[in-house]
Design an enzyme around this catalytic site. Structure first.
Site, PDB file in Angstrom:
ATOM      1  N   LYS A 120       0.825  -1.214   0.000  1.00 51.37           N
ATOM      2  CA  LYS A 120       0.000   0.000   0.000  1.00 51.37           C
ATOM      3  C   LYS A 120       0.854   1.256   0.000  1.00 51.37           C
ATOM      4  O   LYS A 120       0.457   2.264  -0.568  1.00 51.37           O
ATOM      5  CB  LYS A 120      -0.963   0.015   1.195  1.00 51.37           C
ATOM      6  CG  LYS A 120      -2.142  -0.909   0.999  1.00 51.37           C
ATOM      7  CD  LYS A 120      -3.356  -0.445   1.786  1.00 51.37           C
ATOM      8  CE  LYS A 120      -4.547  -1.366   1.555  1.00 51.37           C
ATOM      9  NZ  LYS A 120      -5.669  -1.075   2.455  1.00 51.37           N
ATOM     10  N   LYS A 202      -6.512 -11.904  -8.932  1.00 49.74           N
ATOM     11  CA  LYS A 202      -7.756 -11.953  -8.178  1.00 49.74           C
ATOM     12  C   LYS A 202      -8.729 -10.899  -8.720  1.00 49.74           C
ATOM     13  O   LYS A 202      -8.303  -9.823  -9.136  1.00 49.74           O
ATOM     14  CB  LYS A 202      -7.394 -11.632  -6.723  1.00 49.74           C
ATOM     15  CG  LYS A 202      -8.472 -11.891  -5.719  1.00 49.74           C
ATOM     16  CD  LYS A 202      -7.945 -11.620  -4.316  1.00 49.74           C
ATOM     17  CE  LYS A 202      -9.085 -11.165  -3.435  1.00 49.74           C
ATOM     18  NZ  LYS A 202      -8.658 -10.706  -2.119  1.00 49.74           N
ATOM     19  N   LYS A 205     -12.120  -4.722  -7.611  1.00 53.49           N
ATOM     20  CA  LYS A 205     -12.883  -3.574  -8.120  1.00 53.49           C
ATOM     21  C   LYS A 205     -11.986  -2.406  -8.492  1.00 53.49           C
ATOM     22  O   LYS A 205     -12.443  -1.432  -9.066  1.00 53.49           O
ATOM     23  CB  LYS A 205     -13.960  -3.148  -7.120  1.00 53.49           C
ATOM     24  CG  LYS A 205     -13.438  -2.792  -5.752  1.00 53.49           C
ATOM     25  CD  LYS A 205     -14.574  -2.373  -4.840  1.00 53.49           C
ATOM     26  CE  LYS A 205     -14.137  -2.330  -3.396  1.00 53.49           C
ATOM     27  NZ  LYS A 205     -14.436  -3.526  -2.629  1.00 53.49           N
TER      28      LYS A 205
END
Ligand code: TRP
Length: 337
Positions: A120, A202, A205
């Site tokens: 992140k 995976k 969104k």
């Protein structure tokens, strides 16, 4: 002689989902749907993890809408607020408080090794805030506040669960039994749902529109996305994720949504082509999502009911959380209120 039976206390489950936008079919299959299956057997608390969400900047109006939407979707996917405690993490102030206390029992070194922090901070290089760094401590607190025995999480969260156990053991080592040591709960039907465009990844969104199905997609959109889904040129319907990842992904979705085992699903396509496979996965997806979408539309209009649910949830959760927090504060040596 009469025997008095001591009631067996149900094991407790805690899980959380971040309100970062409309969940995908993968989130539904991997998380939300399983939560409902646990409702009867366990004492469940499910929260919208909205404190975690601001580690990445949020637009206030959108954030608020996403949080309500997530609660609406949890209700629409069948969770019963009379059975499970449903709440917003931010409504139970003990989460932030315990996170501070636990920060002081967690080491910089441990946090720096978290792979999600590394990922992140690479992705949001302009906003590597301290919250992003201590995120796993907040999550550890979420779990420990409720003395949860089991935590349903995806694979991407196992490292966070490990650190939670480490912190709990450390605190217990210092002060005696404060926390229940939680275990991960990995559902048996844990089908992994992959991207429709790049089945090696995976379903997410944050990828291109066509690569995921959102739980609120209309039938037309669902049809279009599956029509464009990547397959291969082998023209054979077999479950072989390595050599036929696209086809296998569609098969997995069918198997997950119908509950039929893979062998049966594959057998049902004997002599058929990719067009049939896509038609079948489209139908079962639309059939699964239609009642959820209808219930979602209904519940979102009923603001009063939603309010009742999250207020009562926060109250029930808060009572449990407060007991744990007081227990720890006393052990640490704080003057009692
Ligand atoms: N970090 C989790 C995620 O992003 C969400 C979460 C927050 C959670 N607190 C939790 C999950 C406690 C399980 C238990 O998916």
């Amino acid at each position: 002689m009469e025997q008095t039976q001591t009631p067996v206390r149900k094991q407790r489950i805690l899980s959380g989902i971040q309100p970062t936008g409309t969940p995908t079919l993968g989130n539904y299959i991997g998380a939300m749907r399983n939560w409902k299956l646990l409702e009867d057997e366990y004492d469940c608390l499910y929260m919208v993890a909205d404190l975690h969400t601001i580690t990445v900047r949020q637009e206030p109006a959108k954030f608020r809408q996403n949080a309500m939407q997530m609660l609406g979707l949890l209700l629409a996917s069948g969770l019963d607020p009379k059975k499970s405690v449903l709440f917003f993490q931010s409504h139970v102030h003990q989460h932030a408080e315990l996170a501070w206390l636990l920060d002081c029992y967690t080491y910089m070194g441990e946090m720096s090794r978290m792979t999600q922090f590394k990922d992140k901070s690479a992705k949001h290089a302009d906003n590597i805030n301290c919250g992003l760094f201590t995120y796993p401590v907040l999550m550890a607190g979420d779990i420990l506040l409720y003395q949860a025995n089991l935590v349903p999480v995806g694979k991407d969260q196992t490292q966070h669960l490990e650190i939670c156990r480490d912190i709990a053991q450390r605190v217990n080592g210092l002060y005696g039994n404060v926390f229940t040591i939680p275990e991960g709960y990995y559902s048996k039907v844990g089908a992994r749902v992959q991207s429709l465009q790049d089945p090696a990844r995976k379903m997410s969104k944050s990828d291109a529109e066509d690569s995921f199905i959102s739980v609120l997609d209309t039938p037309d959109v669902i049809r279009r996305k599956y029509r464009r889904a990547v397959t291969d040129s082998l023209a054979s319907i077999r479950f072989d994720p390595e050599n036929q990842p696209g086809v296998s992904n569609l098969l997995s979705i069918i198997s997950a949504l119908t509950g039929e085992d893979m062998e049966k699903v594959v057998a049902s396509f004997e002599g058929k082509g990719y067009g049939d496979l896509k038609a079948a996965v489209t139908d079962v997806t639309i059939e699964t999502l239609a009642p959820i979408q209808a219930e979602f539309a209904r519940v979102m209009k009923d603001k009063k009911y939603m309010e009742e649910v999250y207020r009562e949830g926060a109250q029930r959760a808060g009572a449990i959380a407060e007991r744990t927090l007081q227990k720890l504060m006393k052990k640490i040596g704080y003057v009692a209120k």
